[in-house]
Design an enzyme around this catalytic site. Sequence first.
Site, PDB file in Angstrom:
ATOM      1  N   GLU A   1      62.186  19.136  -4.794  1.00 34.69           N
ATOM      2  CA  GLU A   1      63.368  19.938  -4.750  1.00 34.69           C
ATOM      3  C   GLU A   1      64.005  20.331  -6.075  1.00 34.69           C
ATOM      4  O   GLU A   1      63.770  19.884  -7.115  1.00 34.69           O
ATOM      5  CB  GLU A   1      64.405  18.971  -3.828  1.00 34.69           C
ATOM      6  CG  GLU A   1      63.595  18.482  -2.480  1.00 34.69           C
ATOM      7  CD  GLU A   1      64.662  18.027  -1.741  1.00 34.69           C
ATOM      8  OE1 GLU A   1      65.845  17.563  -2.027  1.00 34.69           O
ATOM      9  OE2 GLU A   1      64.425  17.782  -0.482  1.00 34.69           O
TER      10      GLU A   1
ATOM     11  N   GLY B   1      62.277  16.507  -8.985  1.00 35.66           N
ATOM     12  CA  GLY B   1      60.900  16.318  -8.336  1.00 35.66           C
ATOM     13  C   GLY B   1      60.336  15.002  -8.625  1.00 35.66           C
ATOM     14  O   GLY B   1      59.767  14.410  -7.925  1.00 35.66           O
ATOM     15  N   SER B   2      60.838  14.508  -9.998  1.00 34.88           N
ATOM     16  CA  SER B   2      60.172  12.909 -10.235  1.00 34.88           C
ATOM     17  C   SER B   2      60.697  11.926  -9.243  1.00 34.88           C
ATOM     18  O   SER B   2      60.303  11.196  -9.008  1.00 34.88           O
ATOM     19  CB  SER B   2      60.405  12.739 -11.814  1.00 34.88           C
ATOM     20  OG  SER B   2      59.890  13.773 -12.414  1.00 34.88           O
TER      21      SER B   2
ATOM     22  N   THR C   1      53.312  25.245  -3.916  1.00 32.73           N
ATOM     23  CA  THR C   1      52.020  25.764  -4.002  1.00 32.73           C
ATOM     24  C   THR C   1      51.980  26.479  -2.539  1.00 32.73           C
ATOM     25  O   THR C   1      51.863  25.720  -1.746  1.00 32.73           O
ATOM     26  CB  THR C   1      50.614  24.978  -4.519  1.00 32.73           C
ATOM     27  OG1 THR C   1      51.443  24.522  -5.794  1.00 32.73           O
ATOM     28  CG2 THR C   1      49.401  25.701  -4.772  1.00 32.73           C
TER      29      THR C   1
ATOM     30  N   ARG D   1      46.052  13.242  -6.505  1.00 33.55           N
ATOM     31  CA  ARG D   1      46.163  13.439  -7.744  1.00 33.55           C
ATOM     32  C   ARG D   1      44.863  13.515  -8.637  1.00 33.55           C
ATOM     33  O   ARG D   1      44.716  14.217  -9.606  1.00 33.55           O
ATOM     34  CB  ARG D   1      47.478  12.982  -8.585  1.00 33.55           C
ATOM     35  CG  ARG D   1      47.037  11.367  -8.846  1.00 33.55           C
ATOM     36  CD  ARG D   1      48.238  10.674  -9.543  1.00 33.55           C
ATOM     37  NE  ARG D   1      49.554  11.145  -9.107  1.00 33.55           N
ATOM     38  CZ  ARG D   1      50.522  10.240  -8.969  1.00 33.55           C
ATOM     39  NH1 ARG D   1      50.486   9.005  -8.988  1.00 33.55           N
ATOM     40  NH2 ARG D   1      51.676  10.783  -8.515  1.00 33.55           N
TER      41      ARG D   1
ATOM     42  N   ARG E   1      29.654  31.725 -35.545  1.00 31.93           N
ATOM     43  CA  ARG E   1      30.481  32.276 -36.314  1.00 31.93           C
ATOM     44  C   ARG E   1      30.135  31.498 -37.869  1.00 31.93           C
ATOM     45  O   ARG E   1      30.067  30.229 -37.838  1.00 31.93           O
ATOM     46  CB  ARG E   1      32.006  31.993 -36.054  1.00 31.93           C
ATOM     47  CG  ARG E   1      32.920  32.305 -36.899  1.00 31.93           C
ATOM     48  CD  ARG E   1      33.491  33.771 -36.544  1.00 31.93           C
ATOM     49  NE  ARG E   1      34.629  34.091 -37.543  1.00 31.93           N
ATOM     50  CZ  ARG E   1      35.107  35.224 -37.426  1.00 31.93           C
ATOM     51  NH1 ARG E   1      34.325  36.136 -36.877  1.00 31.93           N
ATOM     52  NH2 ARG E   1      36.207  35.395 -38.275  1.00 31.93           N
TER      53      ARG E   1
ATOM     54  N   GLU F   1      52.012  17.097  -9.567  1.00 38.47           N
ATOM     55  CA  GLU F   1      51.379  15.921  -8.866  1.00 38.47           C
ATOM     56  C   GLU F   1      51.867  14.555  -9.620  1.00 38.47           C
ATOM     57  O   GLU F   1      51.422  13.538  -9.906  1.00 38.47           O
ATOM     58  CB  GLU F   1      49.830  15.778  -9.100  1.00 38.47           C
ATOM     59  CG  GLU F   1      49.026  16.745  -8.090  1.00 38.47           C
ATOM     60  CD  GLU F   1      49.527  16.407  -6.619  1.00 38.47           C
ATOM     61  OE1 GLU F   1      49.972  17.176  -5.878  1.00 38.47           O
ATOM     62  OE2 GLU F   1      48.981  15.359  -6.204  1.00 38.47           O
TER      63      GLU F   1
END
Length: 402
Positions: free
Chosen positions: A133, A137-138, A164, A263, A288, A384
């Site tokens: 929210e 979030g944590s 998502t 997760r 290279r 996550e």
Amino acid sequence: MVDLALAPEQEAMRDLAREFARREIRPVAARYDRAGEMPWPVLEKANEIGLLSFGLPEQFGGGGVPGGLVGLTNFVVMEELAWGCAAIATVIGSSIYAAGPVLAFGTPEQQQRWIPRFCDRTAVRLGAVCITEPQGGSDVGAMRTTFRRDGDEYVLDGTKCFITNGGIADVHVVFAVERPGAGWGGMAAFVVERDTPGLRTGRVEEKLGVRASHTAEVVLEGCRVPLDHRLGGEPAGRADGRGAGEAVPRHGPNPLALLQYSRMTYAATAVGLARAAFEYALDHARGRESFGEPIFRHQAVGAKLADMAMEIDAARLLLWRAGWMVDEGMPLARAEGSMAKCYAADVAVRVTQEAVQVLGGHGYMADHPVEKWYRDAKVYQIWEGTNEIQRVVIARALAGDA
Ligand SMILES: Cc1cc2nc3c(=O)[nH]c(=O)nc-3n(C[C@H](O)[C@H](O)[C@H](O)COP(=O)(O)OP(=O)(O)OC[C@H]3O[C@@H](n4cnc5c(N)ncnc54)[C@H](O)[C@@H]3O)c2cc1C
């Protein structure tokens, strides 16, 4: 006995995903990144060959691979897809994201109703899981999105952010509380289908990385769902976990318990992304030249490549251990899922950063994919559960305070 060899079926799934990543994902990754668009054609092709539903139970039409969404086969496949592009792997993996809570918390009837949709290989159906929210979030327990019963329905109100597939998913699983501040006790999860009145897409995010994945606010305003859309049924979920599917371990409707498992898929994609960057940097360092020899012969460059290889292998081993524990039915008592996600995310950030450095100025330019991989990697330390939170979870588990 510990055996790190893959079974023939796991090798077959890995090869399928590897070939799909090489042929269908890698060539279009930069285009979708620049456009910031969902790669629908790739998603449809992946669905046709079973790469969306392979981790879902066979009884619902899924591939039924051992360990389901949280087993070793899933990790092997997701590593390969993310080697192609972490954002497109996220789109593929997150399409069935909502199946996790339905399997973990839903009744058999609810599983039978919603899981087969994610197993339909003729039509892609997206899922979304709505926890975070705007105010934080944590601290999931401080959630403010509310539900209340009104006759034969529940009414949901609140705003979820950074979701998502938010708003475009066919099935949203929305976590809510009876009263703001009620914490875990009053938490429940609801299935809200797309086009339900009262659910709308809010702001669609512009992002640093994983730009092919859709991220948006989900706004719930007097959003009404029937009583049987509450996962686990009335009144407060089934604490005994009966009715849970085989793909995700059984818990009450506590999103944190679920995240400990989900997760790990993110750890797998972080490993795939890091491996892509390492391989590209190694190739470049072989070809290279500076001061008359390939740059990998300069110790400063060679040491970077050695560190990358070691860290990627270590991250994969942490993840495979967690997957093996799940496959063996062992509890992740020391938060082994968090260990894998946290370490793999840090490795993805370090390895992609060093890959840019190994390519020098070329690494900074969009002609090479490493600048995109560097941008994509950062999110793994955030979603996550941030890596700070993973460390809190691990420390608590170690202290026996989980
Ligand atoms: C691309 C993307 C996709 C996402 N998809 C989803 C999704 O599908 N569904 C969903 O629900 N969420 C989703 N999220 C949200 C994500 O899970 C959150 O962003 C994350 O959990 C962090 O919450 P926050 O952003 O509110 O940060 P905050 O919680 O505000 O944290 C800010 C900072 O403070 C630190 N911090 C906070 N508390 C502590 C503590 N106790 N100890 C130490 N440090 C602390 C954090 O680690 C962080 O560094 C997505 C995020 C992104 C970027």
